[in-house]
Scaffold this motif. Structure first.
Motif, short mmCIF file in Angstrom:
data_model
loop_
_atom_site.label_atom_id
_atom_site.label_comp_id
_atom_site.label_asym_id
_atom_site.label_seq_id
_atom_site.Cartn_x
_atom_site.Cartn_y
_atom_site.Cartn_z
N VAL A 122 1.04 32.22 7.51
CA VAL A 122 -0.32 31.80 7.82
C VAL A 122 -0.25 30.44 8.51
CG1 VAL A 122 -2.60 31.23 6.91
CG2 VAL A 122 -1.22 33.04 5.83
N VAL A 123 -0.93 30.32 9.64
CA VAL A 123 -0.97 29.07 10.40
C VAL A 123 -2.44 28.68 10.59
CG1 VAL A 123 -0.40 27.90 12.56
CG2 VAL A 123 1.17 29.61 11.62
N SER A 124 -2.80 27.50 10.12
CA SER A 124 -4.15 26.99 10.34
C SER A 124 -4.16 26.08 11.56
CB SER A 124 -4.64 26.21 9.11
OG SER A 124 -5.89 25.61 9.39
N LEU A 125 -5.03 26.40 12.50
CA LEU A 125 -5.20 25.57 13.69
C LEU A 125 -6.52 24.81 13.66
CD1 LEU A 125 -3.88 27.95 16.52
CD2 LEU A 125 -2.63 26.23 15.20
N VAL A 126 -7.15 24.76 12.49
CA VAL A 126 -8.42 24.05 12.36
C VAL A 126 -8.17 22.56 12.57
CG1 VAL A 126 -10.35 23.48 10.85
CG2 VAL A 126 -9.32 25.76 10.75
N GLY A 127 -8.71 22.03 13.67
CA GLY A 127 -8.52 20.62 14.00
C GLY A 127 -7.09 20.25 14.33
N ARG A 128 -6.26 21.22 14.69
CA ARG A 128 -4.84 20.96 14.94
C ARG A 128 -4.43 21.57 16.28
NH1 ARG A 128 -2.00 23.28 9.73
NH2 ARG A 128 -0.43 21.65 9.98
N SER A 129 -3.28 21.12 16.78
CA SER A 129 -2.80 21.57 18.08
C SER A 129 -2.35 23.03 18.02
CB SER A 129 -1.61 20.70 18.53
OG SER A 129 -0.97 21.29 19.64
N PRO A 130 -2.72 23.85 19.01
CA PRO A 130 -2.22 25.24 19.06
C PRO A 130 -0.70 25.32 19.15
CG PRO A 130 -4.04 24.92 20.61
CD PRO A 130 -3.66 23.56 20.11
N ASP A 131 -0.04 24.23 19.58
CA ASP A 131 1.42 24.26 19.68
C ASP A 131 2.08 24.47 18.32
OD1 ASP A 131 1.83 23.86 22.49
OD2 ASP A 131 1.12 21.81 22.24
#
Length: 381
Positions: A122-131
């Motif tokens: 699971v990867v959260s991109l909420v407020g974070r870089s898509p990289d």
């Protein structure tokens, strides 16, 4: 922790709103005097309450809100302890908090897809870089992405499935092909492309570099000697292309690194390398050690790859280490080896000399081309 002992109850709410809450969750909401949450969440709950929508910025305002109000019910999305407000409130308020979770969007997505949740990343991109997603993309791996834009995720990962409004009356699951998607969605990936291993020792050409790069074989030994553990912090001093910091951070999503580099051009290059290799959260401090080390968070390990002969660098790094902290130093020149020899005599540790020869063409044959030998000193404080 029982609900009777606390005056703040955090209730997870799904896309099905009030009707989807368990009897215990409904009782907790009815028994409160004040509701807090996003406006969308507040609108899901009927009844006569004092309703407080979250201010922005949220986190700085929380202490004042919970000093002022008692008998509060906080509404959260899904499971409040999974990338949710529940973890923040427990950290802030401790025993004042009871949590009543709802199935998370990740649990619902895995159920819809028939995926074993324990085998999904699971990867959260909420407020974070898509990289951040790049490090999770390995062949055959199933990944669920929170808070990502389908177009951006698809550009990195290939075909994706979008799961919208899970658990609600408007639930929809479809293969994304350019549609406008609901913000309340999870993106599912079954990655079929190629990827680098997370083990240390990436190919040298994985990095953008001006030649100031710890070579692959030496890098693999250096990172393994640093012995990264989840949640730990590394200082990479004289970071060059940032390869040691990057490969430390790639070993686990919770590993963090600060790369210290005096060249502004190289510092920018470190940022590009970190993003390209899936660890954009690496902090880059531009400045000359030891002065640039002042005020940095206490590290669990330090690597010195450049600036070893600058007065005060080794002493400052040694002083910054806590008990049990690890220091690894690479020396190539006679002058830097002399510094290592002095410190080895003073505090001990281990010395290893690495001589790497790579096969390459010699006319129509193959011969060995030697790299400069590297002396590695490692010590635990």
């Amino acid at each position: 922790m029982s609900q009777a002992q606390s005056d703040v109850v955090v209730v997870g709410v799904g896309a099905d709103g009030w009707d989807g809450l368990s009897p215990a969750a409904q009782r907790a909401v009815r028994g409160s005097k004040v509701l807090m949450g996003s406006q969308r969440q507040l609108d899901l709950v009927p009844g006569d309450f004092e309703r407080i929508a979250w201010p922005s910025p949220l986190v700085p305002a929380l202490p004042g809100l919970f000093e002022k109000y008692r008998d509060v019910c906080v509404l959260a999305s899904g499971d409040p302890m999974f990338h949710g407000i529940g973890t923040t409130l427990v950290r802030l308020l401790g025993g004042r908090v009871t949590v009543i979770p709802h199935p998370s969007s990740v649990s619902l997505a895995a159920a819809r897809l028939g995926w074993a949740l324990n085998e999904v990343e699971v990867v959260s991109l909420v407020g974070r870089s898509p990289d951040l997603l790049r490090a999770a993309l390995t062949p055959g791996r199933r990944v669920l992405v929170l808070g990502g834009d389908p177009a951006t995720v698809a550009a990195l990962a290939g075909p994706v499935t979008v799961l919208e409004q899970l658990g609600g009356p408007d639930e929809r699951v479809y293969q994304w092909s350019g549609q406008v998607s609901d913000p309340l969605s999870v993106i599912a990936i079954e990655y079929g492309g190629s990827a680098f291993s997370r083990a240390p020792g990436l190919p040298d050409d994985a990095y953008e570099s001006d030649g100031q790069l710890t070579k692959r074989e030496v890098r693999a030994l250096s990172v393994s000697t640093l012995a990264p553990l989840p949640g730990q912090l590394l200082w990479d001093v004289g970071a060059g292309a940032g390869s040691i910091a990057i490969e430390w951070a790639r070993t686990h999503p919770s590993c963090r690194a600060i790369a210290v580099e005096q060249s502004a051009e190289r510092a920018e290059r470190i940022g590009r390398n970190a993003a390209a290799l899936g660890v954009p959260g690496i902090e880059v401090r531009t400045g000359r050690a030891p002065e640039a080390l002042a005020g940095l968070e206490t590290p669990d390990a330090i690597f010195i790859g450049g600036g070893l002969t600058v007065p005060g660098v080794v002493q400052s790094c040694w002083d910054a280490l806590p008990s049990g902290g690890r220091l690894v130093v690479n020396a190539v020149t006679l002058e830097s080896e002399a510094v290592v020899a002095q410190w080895y005599a003073k505090v001990g540790g281990d010395l290893v000399r690495i001589a790497v020869n790579r096969g390459s063409a010699v006319g129509g044959f193959t011969g060995w081309r030697p790299h400069l030998p590297v002396t590695t000193w490692s010590v635990t404080r």
